[in-house]
Write an enzyme that holds these catalytic residues in place. Structure first.
Site, PDB file in Angstrom:
ATOM      1  N   LYS A 157       0.841  -1.196   0.000  1.00  0.00           N
ATOM      2  CA  LYS A 157       0.000   0.000   0.000  1.00  0.00           C
ATOM      3  C   LYS A 157       0.880   1.251   0.000  1.00  0.00           C
ATOM      4  O   LYS A 157       1.897   1.313   0.693  1.00  0.00           O
ATOM      5  CB  LYS A 157      -0.912  -0.016   1.226  1.00  0.00           C
ATOM      6  CG  LYS A 157      -1.940   1.117   1.291  1.00  0.00           C
ATOM      7  CD  LYS A 157      -2.821   0.947   2.521  1.00  0.00           C
ATOM      8  CE  LYS A 157      -3.850   2.052   2.662  1.00  0.00           C
ATOM      9  NZ  LYS A 157      -4.710   1.875   3.858  1.00  0.00           N
TER      10      LYS A 157
ATOM     11  N   SER B  98      -9.547   1.853   3.295  1.00  0.00           N
ATOM     12  CA  SER B  98      -8.777   2.649   2.358  1.00  0.00           C
ATOM     13  C   SER B  98      -7.745   1.851   1.569  1.00  0.00           C
ATOM     14  O   SER B  98      -7.143   2.376   0.625  1.00  0.00           O
ATOM     15  CB  SER B  98      -8.048   3.763   3.118  1.00  0.00           C
ATOM     16  OG  SER B  98      -7.080   3.225   4.011  1.00  0.00           O
TER      17      SER B  98
ATOM     18  N   SER C 203      -9.948  -0.453   7.290  1.00  0.00           N
ATOM     19  CA  SER C 203      -9.282  -0.225   6.012  1.00  0.00           C
ATOM     20  C   SER C 203      -8.568  -1.426   5.420  1.00  0.00           C
ATOM     21  O   SER C 203      -8.103  -1.363   4.297  1.00  0.00           O
ATOM     22  CB  SER C 203      -8.300   0.945   6.138  1.00  0.00           C
ATOM     23  OG  SER C 203      -8.995   2.156   6.286  1.00  0.00           O
TER      24      SER C 203
END
Length: 488
Positions: free
Chosen positions: A82, A166, A190
């Site tokens: 990420k 997210s 997330s």
């Protein structure tokens, strides 16, 4: 133009793939090149990956040169990271166009541990900007740096699905087989949210199991990194690599390296609390929970119906007071060390205001709220909010259930994610096939603090009994992107 038939290498989960490369049945280079070709074919429509590691093939060749005895547990496994986690030589942007020139010289500890275990870092995944702590109403998967991530389950000319957030790019990438696994981060939902929306496995570990050094922060009380994978056994293997204390992260020093051997008989005799009284359940959540409960019972577990204990006291939903207070000092500390770009939250806000067409498509309400705090966590309101979160999530919430002898608590969909995040307890999203087809639904399993191995054993048993992870139809290269789905 339709995609070619996917290479069989793409069907292997992390455990199977690493076993094949360690034996020499596959070379690390051929695995890496297969995934790089897949990325080139599919990612332009999904926008799940925002940077490809130019050294990936060379790294794979170096791994192939290792003697058999020097090959690690993740030998040659392609993993995506990420884009709020530092990877040396690649930009860390947290989704903000303002940080495109910030290139860390050092890996975050968890990335260094992946490399040491033999993983090939393929690149960086898109995310909801600032890990969905920029404004209210921003679509999951949107960032000014990477654009809008697309769910690979979207149907050409048909249904358009939320990516979850997210860690949107990490979830979409694993579902679309752009990597064998990915690393996401979670403050409140997330990791488990994009895993659920993309029908893969997502693990939020116990707070402190994985060091947060080198990760763009939101909240020291809730932040953690975790794996998004195709199987629970993959999640356990990766967690065993990235977990363990780090001198720079106080929370991580509470735990030693975890013992993560899974118990294949974990479901037999397990006592599981089923929280099925959640308000406003949709049809997929109801069916997914019912299917999971039947499967658990058939596997020898003992499901027990419970109501969420703290609901009458007002617990539930995503309360942001603690995050608002903790964000500014944490982010200012990280930005103080960036190589290029804004050096504080105040500078982020000012730079966004100076270039709104590029960086402020959805506003920056939460950034302003965080900047309005004192920035030193001295407010009485902060201490009261944190006490309330712990009381309602732990003392009057999960601890009430676990005190009755439960091994884990099971929620429909990902209900319960916010309570697990505030408590710091581990949670794992498991997809559940739906009888009417389409995208799988899912359930969330939550365990006591430090019970990650036991929780993953239960999740692995359920995942196997349900038939494993299903992949979306392979139409991503020709499907339309659809409109972004705005999270509530």
């Amino acid at each position: 133009m339709p995609l070619p038939v996917p290479d069989p290498i793409l069907d292997l989960d992390v455990c199977a793939l690493s076993a094949a490369t360690r034996r020499g049945d596959l070379t690390c280079l051929e695995v890496t090149l297969t995934y790089l070709a897949r990325l080139e074919a599919v990612n332009p429509r999904l926008r799940a990956v925002v940077a490809v590691n130019p050294q990936a093939a060379a790294d794979a060749e170096a791994l192939d040169a290792l003697a058999a005895g020097a090959r690690g547990t993740l030998h040659g496994v392609p993993i995506l990271i990420k884009d709020n986690i530092d990877v040396a030589g690649l930009p860390t942007t947290a989704g903000s166009a303002l940080l495109r020139a910030h290139v860390p010289a050092q890996d975050a500890p968890l990335v260094a541990r992946l490399r040491a275990a033999g993983a090939v870092i393929l690149g960086k995944t898109n995310l909801t900007e600032w890990a969905n702590f920029m404004t209210l109403g921003m679509p999951n998967g949107y960032s000014s740096h990477g654009g809008q991530t697309v769910n690979p389950w979207n149907e050409p000319g048909g249904a358009v699905y939320d990516t979850g957030g997210s860690s949107s790019g990490s979830g979409a990438a694993v579902a679309a087989r752009l990597a064998a696994a990915a690393i996401g981060t979670e403050t409140s939902g997330s990791v488990v949210s994009p895993a659920h929306e993309n029908a893969v496995i997502g693990l939020k570990p116990t707070l402190g199991f994985v060091p947060r050094t080198g990760i763009v922060p939101i909240s020291h009380s809730q932040d953690t990194a975790g794996p998004i994978t195709r199987s629970a056994r993959d999640a356990a293997l990766i967690l065993g690599v990235i977990a363990g204390p780090d001198p720079s992260d106080e929370a991580s020093r509470r735990f030693g390296p975890p013992h993560l051997v899974l118990d294949p008989q974990a479901l037999s005799g397990a006592h599981l609390g089923i929280v099925g009284d959640e308000p406003g359940l949709d049809a997929d959540e109801q069916e997914g929970l019912q299917t999971a409960v039947k499967t658990l019972r058939a596997a020898g577990a003992a499901p027990h119906d419970f109501a969420w204990p703290a609901r009458a006291a007002g617990a539930g939903g995503w309360r942001m007071e603690v995050l608002v207070y903790e964000f500014r000092p944490a982010l200012d500390a990280y930005l103080g060390g960036v190589t290029a770009g804004p050096r504080s939250l105040a500078e982020v806000i000012a730079a966004n205001d100076a270039d709104p067409e590029r960086t402020l498509r959805y506003g920056q309400t939460l950034l302003h709220a965080a900047q309005g705090t004192r920035g030193d966590l001295s407010e009485k309101a902060y201490r009261q909010a944190r006490e309330r979160d712990l009381r309602l999530s732990r003392t009057e919430g999960f601890d009430v259930l676990f005190a009755q002898g439960l091994d884990a608590v099971v929620f429909p969909g990902i209900r319960g994610y916010a309570e697990a995040a505030r408590a710091g307890y581990p949670s794992v999203a498991v997809p559940v096939p739906l009888a009417r087809g389409g995208r799988p639904g899912g359930v969330l399993l939550v365990g006591p603090e430090g019970s990650d191995a036991r929780l993953l054993s239960l999740a692995s048993g359920l995942n196997r009994a349900l038939g494993g992870v299903q992949f979306p139809p392979d139409w991503a290269a020709e499907a339309g992107t659809g409109e972004p789905v705005v999270s509530s």
